[in-house]
Design a protein around this motif. Structure first.
Motif, short mmCIF file in Angstrom:
data_model
loop_
_atom_site.label_atom_id
_atom_site.label_comp_id
_atom_site.label_asym_id
_atom_site.label_seq_id
_atom_site.Cartn_x
_atom_site.Cartn_y
_atom_site.Cartn_z
N ASP A 53 -8.88 2.57 15.41
CA ASP A 53 -9.47 1.39 14.78
C ASP A 53 -8.41 0.49 14.17
O ASP A 53 -8.57 -0.75 14.13
CB ASP A 53 -10.45 1.80 13.67
CG ASP A 53 -11.68 2.52 14.21
OD1 ASP A 53 -11.93 2.46 15.43
OD2 ASP A 53 -12.38 3.15 13.39
N ALA A 54 -7.34 1.09 13.67
CA ALA A 54 -6.27 0.34 13.02
C ALA A 54 -5.20 -0.13 14.00
O ALA A 54 -4.20 -0.72 13.58
CB ALA A 54 -5.62 1.19 11.93
N THR A 75 -7.93 0.74 5.48
CA THR A 75 -9.19 0.03 5.72
C THR A 75 -10.02 0.77 6.76
O THR A 75 -11.24 0.95 6.59
CB THR A 75 -8.91 -1.40 6.19
OG1 THR A 75 -8.30 -2.13 5.12
CG2 THR A 75 -10.19 -2.11 6.60
N ALA A 76 -9.38 1.22 7.83
CA ALA A 76 -10.11 1.93 8.88
C ALA A 76 -10.65 3.27 8.38
O ALA A 76 -11.79 3.63 8.66
CB ALA A 76 -9.19 2.15 10.08
N GLY A 109 -1.85 -0.20 5.25
CA GLY A 109 -3.02 -0.89 4.73
C GLY A 109 -4.13 -1.01 5.76
O GLY A 109 -5.32 -0.83 5.45
N ASP A 110 -3.77 -1.28 7.01
CA ASP A 110 -4.77 -1.35 8.08
C ASP A 110 -5.44 0.01 8.28
O ASP A 110 -6.66 0.09 8.49
CB ASP A 110 -4.12 -1.80 9.39
CG ASP A 110 -3.63 -3.24 9.34
OD1 ASP A 110 -4.12 -4.00 8.48
OD2 ASP A 110 -2.77 -3.59 10.17
N LEU A 111 -4.63 1.07 8.22
CA LEU A 111 -5.20 2.41 8.38
C LEU A 111 -6.12 2.75 7.22
O LEU A 111 -7.20 3.35 7.42
CB LEU A 111 -4.09 3.45 8.50
CG LEU A 111 -4.56 4.91 8.61
CD1 LEU A 111 -5.44 5.11 9.84
CD2 LEU A 111 -3.38 5.86 8.62
N ARG A 116 2.24 -2.48 5.90
CA ARG A 116 1.12 -3.29 6.41
C ARG A 116 0.24 -2.45 7.33
O ARG A 116 -0.99 -2.51 7.25
CB ARG A 116 1.65 -4.52 7.16
CG ARG A 116 0.55 -5.49 7.55
CD ARG A 116 1.14 -6.77 8.13
NE ARG A 116 1.97 -7.47 7.16
CZ ARG A 116 1.48 -8.30 6.24
NH1 ARG A 116 0.18 -8.53 6.17
NH2 ARG A 116 2.29 -8.90 5.40
N ALA A 117 0.87 -1.65 8.19
CA ALA A 117 0.10 -0.76 9.05
C ALA A 117 -0.65 0.28 8.23
O ALA A 117 -1.79 0.66 8.55
CB ALA A 117 1.02 -0.07 10.06
N TRP A 132 0.84 -1.19 0.00
CA TRP A 132 0.00 0.00 0.00
C TRP A 132 0.87 1.24 0.00
O TRP A 132 1.84 1.33 0.76
CB TRP A 132 -0.92 -0.01 1.22
CG TRP A 132 -1.79 -1.23 1.28
CD1 TRP A 132 -1.61 -2.33 2.06
CD2 TRP A 132 -2.97 -1.46 0.50
NE1 TRP A 132 -2.60 -3.25 1.83
CE2 TRP A 132 -3.44 -2.75 0.87
CE3 TRP A 132 -3.66 -0.74 -0.46
CZ2 TRP A 132 -4.59 -3.31 0.32
CZ3 TRP A 132 -4.80 -1.29 -1.03
CH2 TRP A 132 -5.26 -2.56 -0.64
N CYS A 145 -1.53 9.20 6.64
CA CYS A 145 -1.11 7.96 6.00
C CYS A 145 0.40 7.92 5.81
O CYS A 145 1.05 6.89 6.06
CB CYS A 145 -1.81 7.80 4.66
SG CYS A 145 -3.56 7.34 4.77
#
Length: 217
Positions: A118-119, A97-98, A93-95, A90-91, A46, A80
């Motif tokens: 949330d992430a 999504t959140a 990508g989690d952010l 990877r983190a 990402w 971001c």
């Protein structure tokens, strides 16, 4: 061409996905890309790009007049960029999504600290949203996407290894709603077929409906 050799040896393909989290179609395409990882041997890196940077020198902004949103448009990508630098892709990508869940599914645009929580990330990172500390990082990442796909594109930019081992990048695909399961895999297979054609540049039609955030069977 070490990446191409690795992909040939392992069968696992690495895909770069540049996004601005405020774009609804980018969010939908990203959910398709997540589905692809479930049915094809694909890993996603990402990366950040910015609609603000993309359109800052254009006389006619294709995104329209942002008005009071103009300053806010920088806020999510700055957060971001900070997360990518401090915690990795990877983190990031989690952010994403959140953020996408809050922005596009809930209509909650203002709570960047909540998206970080949330992430599983420190909420205080939201403080960078209103500083220019990460603008250079945003611009540098954005420039990588533009170098692959050109400056007359939008977000997202998706990049994979081309037929000669080079990285090739395209705007899109823009798809709504996001296909799931094997349908997602078949669309990915088609994307790779197009990417393997050295002279392929564009395929497009006019969008006729608003973005749909449900997933297509």
């Amino acid at each position: 061409m070490p990446e191409q050799r690795t992909e040939q040896r392992t069968g696992q393909r690495t895909v770069d996905f540049w996004f601005d989290p405020v774009c609804p179609y980018t969010w939908i395409t990203s959910r398709w890309m997540v589905e692809v990882t479930k049915v094809r041997p694909v890993d996603v890196r990402w990366r950040v790009m910015s609609l603000s940077v993309l359109n800052e020198h254009r006389d006619d902004n294709p995104e329209g007049d942002w008005g009071e949103w103009a300053d806010y448009m920088w806020a999510p990508v700055r957060v971001c960029a900070a997360v990518e630098e401090r915690f990795g892709q990877r983190a990031l990508g989690d952010l994403f999504t959140a953020m996408g869940t809050r922005f596009h599914l809930r209509g909650d645009w203002g709570n960047l600290a909540g998206a970080l929580t949330d992430a599983g990330l420190p909420a205080q990172i939201a403080e960078v949203a209103w500083s220019t500390a990460y603008d250079e990082a945003v611009r540098a990442s954005h420039a990588q996407a533009v170098a692959l796909a050109g400056d007359d594109v939008g977000t997202p930019v998706v990049s994979a290894t081309g037929p000669r081992g080079e990285r090739v990048g395209f705007f899109g695909p823009v798809v709504s709603p996001a296909p799931t399961g094997e349908a997602a895999g078949r669309l990915w297979d088609g994307f790779l077929l197009l990417a393997a054609v050295p002279g392929f540049y564009e395929i497009k039609r006019t969008r006729t409906e608003e973005p749909r955030f449900d997933m297509a069977d």
